[in-house]
Scaffold this motif. Structure first.
Motif, PDB file in Angstrom:
ATOM      1  N   VAL A 163      15.420  33.797   7.705  1.00 40.69           N
ATOM      2  CA  VAL A 163      16.017  34.696   8.703  1.00 40.69           C
ATOM      3  C   VAL A 163      15.796  36.167   8.385  1.00 40.69           C
ATOM      4  O   VAL A 163      16.290  37.027   9.104  1.00 40.69           O
ATOM      5  N   VAL A 185      24.304  36.276   9.308  1.00 42.75           N
ATOM      6  CA  VAL A 185      24.177  35.111  10.179  1.00 42.75           C
ATOM      7  C   VAL A 185      25.089  33.991   9.679  1.00 42.75           C
ATOM      8  O   VAL A 185      25.770  33.322  10.470  1.00 42.75           O
ATOM      9  N   ALA A 226      21.826  31.402  19.112  1.00 43.54           N
ATOM     10  CA  ALA A 226      21.453  32.174  20.306  1.00 43.54           C
ATOM     11  C   ALA A 226      22.491  33.270  20.567  1.00 43.54           C
ATOM     12  O   ALA A 226      22.120  34.408  20.904  1.00 43.54           O
ATOM     13  N   TRP A 274      24.333  34.772  18.362  1.00 45.20           N
ATOM     14  CA  TRP A 274      24.133  35.810  17.354  1.00 45.20           C
ATOM     15  C   TRP A 274      22.937  36.685  17.731  1.00 45.20           C
ATOM     16  O   TRP A 274      23.008  37.914  17.655  1.00 45.20           O
ATOM     17  N   MET A 275      21.857  36.059  18.166  1.00 45.47           N
ATOM     18  CA  MET A 275      20.674  36.829  18.548  1.00 45.47           C
ATOM     19  C   MET A 275      20.983  37.747  19.741  1.00 45.47           C
ATOM     20  O   MET A 275      20.549  38.886  19.757  1.00 45.47           O
ATOM     21  N   ASP A 276      21.743  37.250  20.704  1.00 44.80           N
ATOM     22  CA  ASP A 276      22.108  38.080  21.868  1.00 44.80           C
ATOM     23  C   ASP A 276      22.923  39.290  21.423  1.00 44.80           C
ATOM     24  O   ASP A 276      22.681  40.402  21.875  1.00 44.80           O
ATOM     25  N   ARG A 328      23.007  40.592  18.407  1.00 48.45           N
ATOM     26  CA  ARG A 328      22.230  41.433  17.501  1.00 48.45           C
ATOM     27  C   ARG A 328      21.253  42.317  18.246  1.00 48.45           C
ATOM     28  O   ARG A 328      21.018  43.463  17.868  1.00 48.45           O
ATOM     29  N   THR A 329      20.692  41.802  19.324  1.00 50.83           N
ATOM     30  CA  THR A 329      19.673  42.558  20.034  1.00 50.83           C
ATOM     31  C   THR A 329      20.248  43.405  21.155  1.00 50.83           C
ATOM     32  O   THR A 329      19.531  44.190  21.753  1.00 50.83           O
TER      33      THR A 329
END
Length: 70
Positions: free
Chosen positions: A11, A20, A62, A64-66, A68-69
C-alpha cells in the motif's frame, strides 16, 4: 508446494499501511500490519475468507480511497 489463505497487499510506505490498517480496524476488519523495521512494512496482510467478508474488505478499502483522494 504451499497453500495459503492470505493476501499480501503493498500500500505504499509504513505510514500509509498504518493509516489504512487503522481505518479498517474501525470497520471491524483486522489486517496484519508490520513494524517500521520489518521488510514488509509497506504492506498489509489479509485473511481470505468467504465472499461476504471479502466484499466488506473491498468496500472498506474503497471508502478509504474515496476519503483519501477527496
Amino acid at each position: 508446494r504451499s497453500v495459503t489463505n492470505f493476501l499480501l497487499v503493498g500500500v505504499g510506505d509504513h505510514g500509509v499501511a498504518e493509516t489504512v490498517g487503522e481505518h479498517l480496524l474501525r470497520r471491524g476488519i483486522v489486517p496484519r500490519t508490520f513494524g517500521a523495521e520489518h521488510p514488509l512494512r509497506g504492506h498489509l496482510r489479509f485473511t481470505v475468507r468467504d465472499r461476504e467478508q471479502d466484499e466488506r474488505l473491498v468496500a472498506a478499502l474503497a471508502a478509504w480511497m474515496d476519503g483519501r483522494t477527496a
